[in-house]
Design a protein around this motif. Structure first.
Motif, PDB file in Angstrom:
ATOM      1  N   GLU A   1       0.945  -1.834   0.122  1.00 14.01           N
ATOM      2  CA  GLU A   1      -0.257  -0.079  -0.070  1.00 14.01           C
ATOM      3  C   GLU A   1       1.141   1.145   0.413  1.00 14.01           C
ATOM      4  O   GLU A   1       0.046   2.103  -0.608  1.00 14.01           O
ATOM      5  N   ALA A   2       1.526   1.322   0.858  1.00 17.31           N
ATOM      6  CA  ALA A   2       3.172   1.837   0.959  1.00 17.31           C
ATOM      7  C   ALA A   2       3.627   2.668  -0.594  1.00 17.31           C
ATOM      8  O   ALA A   2       4.266   3.829  -1.507  1.00 17.31           O
ATOM      9  N   ASN A   3       3.812   1.563  -1.256  1.00 15.18           N
ATOM     10  CA  ASN A   3       5.058   1.264  -2.352  1.00 15.18           C
ATOM     11  C   ASN A   3       3.204   1.855  -3.889  1.00 15.18           C
ATOM     12  O   ASN A   3       4.016   2.775  -4.418  1.00 15.18           O
ATOM     13  N   LEU A   4       2.170   1.687  -3.378  1.00 17.95           N
ATOM     14  CA  LEU A   4       1.117   1.894  -4.723  1.00 17.95           C
ATOM     15  C   LEU A   4       0.759   3.562  -4.263  1.00 17.95           C
ATOM     16  O   LEU A   4       0.999   4.321  -5.011  1.00 17.95           O
ATOM     17  N   ASP A   5       0.662   3.963  -3.009  1.00 20.72           N
ATOM     18  CA  ASP A   5       1.500   5.574  -2.550  1.00 20.72           C
ATOM     19  C   ASP A   5       2.265   6.150  -2.895  1.00 20.72           C
ATOM     20  O   ASP A   5       2.345   7.761  -4.037  1.00 20.72           O
TER      21      ASP A   5
ATOM     22  N   ASN B   1       1.588   6.566  -7.118  1.00 15.65           N
ATOM     23  CA  ASN B   1       0.422   7.331  -7.357  1.00 15.65           C
ATOM     24  C   ASN B   1       0.122   8.955  -6.825  1.00 15.65           C
ATOM     25  O   ASN B   1      -0.794   9.884  -6.952  1.00 15.65           O
ATOM     26  N   GLY B   2       1.943   9.416  -6.683  1.00 19.33           N
ATOM     27  CA  GLY B   2       1.950  10.680  -6.279  1.00 19.33           C
ATOM     28  C   GLY B   2       1.189  11.289  -4.829  1.00 19.33           C
ATOM     29  O   GLY B   2       1.469  12.579  -4.699  1.00 19.33           O
ATOM     30  N   ARG B   3       1.224  10.001  -3.850  1.00 12.97           N
ATOM     31  CA  ARG B   3       0.886  10.606  -2.319  1.00 12.97           C
ATOM     32  C   ARG B   3       1.736  10.333  -1.895  1.00 12.97           C
ATOM     33  O   ARG B   3       1.745  10.704  -0.675  1.00 12.97           O
ATOM     34  N   LEU B   4       2.672   9.741  -1.993  1.00  9.64           N
ATOM     35  CA  LEU B   4       3.677   9.808  -1.245  1.00  9.64           C
ATOM     36  C   LEU B   4       5.673  10.648  -1.462  1.00  9.64           C
ATOM     37  O   LEU B   4       5.482  10.485  -3.050  1.00  9.64           O
ATOM     38  N   ASP B   5       6.002  11.469  -0.747  1.00 11.44           N
ATOM     39  CA  ASP B   5       7.798  11.451  -1.606  1.00 11.44           C
ATOM     40  C   ASP B   5       8.764  10.852  -1.575  1.00 11.44           C
ATOM     41  O   ASP B   5       9.368  10.423  -2.618  1.00 11.44           O
ATOM     42  N   TYR B   6       8.302   9.549  -0.295  1.00 10.40           N
ATOM     43  CA  TYR B   6       9.663   8.542   0.042  1.00 10.40           C
ATOM     44  C   TYR B   6       8.788   7.387   0.682  1.00 10.40           C
ATOM     45  O   TYR B   6       7.940   7.759   1.263  1.00 10.40           O
TER      46      TYR B   6
ATOM     47  N   LEU C   1      10.954  -2.226  -7.157  1.00  6.36           N
ATOM     48  CA  LEU C   1      11.539  -1.475  -8.862  1.00  6.36           C
ATOM     49  C   LEU C   1      11.217  -1.796  -9.739  1.00  6.36           C
ATOM     50  O   LEU C   1      11.773  -1.281 -10.616  1.00  6.36           O
ATOM     51  N   ALA C   2      11.631  -3.245  -9.582  1.00  2.00           N
ATOM     52  CA  ALA C   2      11.907  -4.268 -10.824  1.00  2.00           C
ATOM     53  C   ALA C   2      10.749  -4.802 -11.215  1.00  2.00           C
ATOM     54  O   ALA C   2      10.605  -4.786 -12.652  1.00  2.00           O
ATOM     55  N   GLY C   3       9.713  -3.985 -10.043  1.00  2.00           N
ATOM     56  CA  GLY C   3       8.228  -4.790 -11.119  1.00  2.00           C
ATOM     57  C   GLY C   3       6.948  -3.165 -11.229  1.00  2.00           C
ATOM     58  O   GLY C   3       7.590  -3.107 -12.359  1.00  2.00           O
ATOM     59  N   LYS C   4       6.262  -3.440 -10.212  1.00  2.00           N
ATOM     60  CA  LYS C   4       5.271  -2.164 -10.379  1.00  2.00           C
ATOM     61  C   LYS C   4       6.139  -1.058 -10.193  1.00  2.00           C
ATOM     62  O   LYS C   4       5.094  -0.201 -10.899  1.00  2.00           O
ATOM     63  N   GLY C   5       6.946  -1.209  -9.982  1.00  2.00           N
ATOM     64  CA  GLY C   5       7.893   0.966  -9.474  1.00  2.00           C
ATOM     65  C   GLY C   5       8.612   0.858 -10.744  1.00  2.00           C
ATOM     66  O   GLY C   5       9.442   1.655 -10.583  1.00  2.00           O
ATOM     67  N   LYS C   6       9.327   0.318 -11.381  1.00  2.00           N
ATOM     68  CA  LYS C   6      10.242   0.367 -12.459  1.00  2.00           C
ATOM     69  C   LYS C   6      10.076   1.362 -13.192  1.00  2.00           C
ATOM     70  O   LYS C   6      11.010   2.348 -13.728  1.00  2.00           O
ATOM     71  N   ASP C   7       8.713   2.453 -13.892  1.00  2.00           N
ATOM     72  CA  ASP C   7       8.835   3.349 -14.689  1.00  2.00           C
ATOM     73  C   ASP C   7       8.440   4.625 -13.927  1.00  2.00           C
ATOM     74  O   ASP C   7       8.342   5.447 -13.729  1.00  2.00           O
ATOM     75  N   CYS C   8       8.182   4.773 -11.986  1.00  2.00           N
ATOM     76  CA  CYS C   8       8.108   5.604 -12.060  1.00  2.00           C
ATOM     77  C   CYS C   8       9.156   6.174 -10.620  1.00  2.00           C
ATOM     78  O   CYS C   8       9.450   7.166  -9.970  1.00  2.00           O
ATOM     79  N   CYS C   9       9.982   4.614 -10.172  1.00  2.00           N
ATOM     80  CA  CYS C   9      10.571   5.489  -9.133  1.00  2.00           C
ATOM     81  C   CYS C   9      12.224   4.118  -9.283  1.00  2.00           C
ATOM     82  O   CYS C   9      12.361   4.066  -9.690  1.00  2.00           O
TER      83      CYS C   9
END
Length: 259
Positions: A169-173, A176-181, A193-201
């Protein structure tokens, strides 16, 4: 003598358990293992609602070595220690660091993982400075009731700390730009970072471990009275580390050493 006999009787009654038998060391033939099931790649539920991950494979290996039958029980993180103490299961294997605070309530087996802690943020982040001063006013996501929550609340007092029920849930936020870190275990974040977050983070840096908060590493948590169970797991952990079977399972999930 009558008075002495009454004292002995009182001591014996104190030692008697709920079953009416004198307290004695339990012979473990079956063990119930509590885990979160929401912390990949350590432990998570797949699409078929089956448990998988490093800790699941490793826990099953430990049970084989101990020659005991093991059953896995899924439990939300926030209630994972209370459920152990209320006898819902016998040991927690769920990425739990053996901190001094937790040791007030439970005992821990030998450490079976000790990994770096990362802070990650959006790929648009231009600064590698993640000091408390640099993150003043920023929103930092952590999984609630973890060492990462404790660390963030201690060191980032001028930031907004947002605890989440699960790491996902933290990763998804963050996506979605609801968290800075986000602050979490490096291996959990590497998987993200290798999966759902590879394009954003991306990884911003590595947190310096605070021994008073982070402890020596991750172990299995048991009730304080279950010394025989702790000894069984300690022996199995030592054997599997020594013979390389721990590393064999770890290499299936991780690209870096976890001990």
């Amino acid at each position: 003598m009558k008075g002495f006999a009454r004292v002995i009787a009182a001591v014996l009654l104190t030692a008697v358990g709920a079953s009416g038998a004198l307290a004695q060391a339990k012979e473990w033939k079956e063990v119930r293992i509590g885990t979160e099931g929401a912390y990949p790649p350590f432990n998570n539920l797949n699409a078929k609602k089956e448990l998988e991950g490093f800790e699941i494979d490793y826990g099953n290996l430990l049970c084989e070595r101990m020659k005991v039958k093991c059953t896995w029980v899924v439990q939300d993180w926030d209630g994972i220690i209370p459920a152990l103490l209320s006898n819902k299961y016998d040991i927690i294997i769920a990425g739990m660091n053996a901190t001094d605070e937790r040791k007030k309530r439970v005992d821990f087996t030998a450490v079976y993982t000790k990994t770096p802690i990362w802070i990650i943020g959006p790929k648009t982040t231009t600064s590698a400075d993640f000091s408390p001063a640099a993150l003043k006013g920023k929103a930092i996501g952590v999984q609630g009731s973890t060492i990462h929550t404790n660390y963030a609340e201690k060191y980032y007092k001028d930031s907004t700390i947002r605890p989440y029920p699960t790491q996902e849930e933290a990763n998804l936020d963050l996506i979605n730009g609801r968290l800075d870190y986000v602050i979490a275990d490096s291996l959990a974040l590497e998987d993200f970072l290798a999966g759902k977050g590879k394009d954003c983070c991306k990884k911003i840096g590595e947190i310096t471990r605070d021994p008073t908060i982070h402890g020596p590493g991750v172990g299995g948590a048991v009730r304080k009275e279950d010394t025989a169970l702790k000894a069984l797991f300690d022996k199995a952990i030592a054997e599997t580390i020594a013979d390389g079977s721990h590393k064999k399972i770890a290499d299936k999930y991780f690209k870096i050493p976890i001990l």
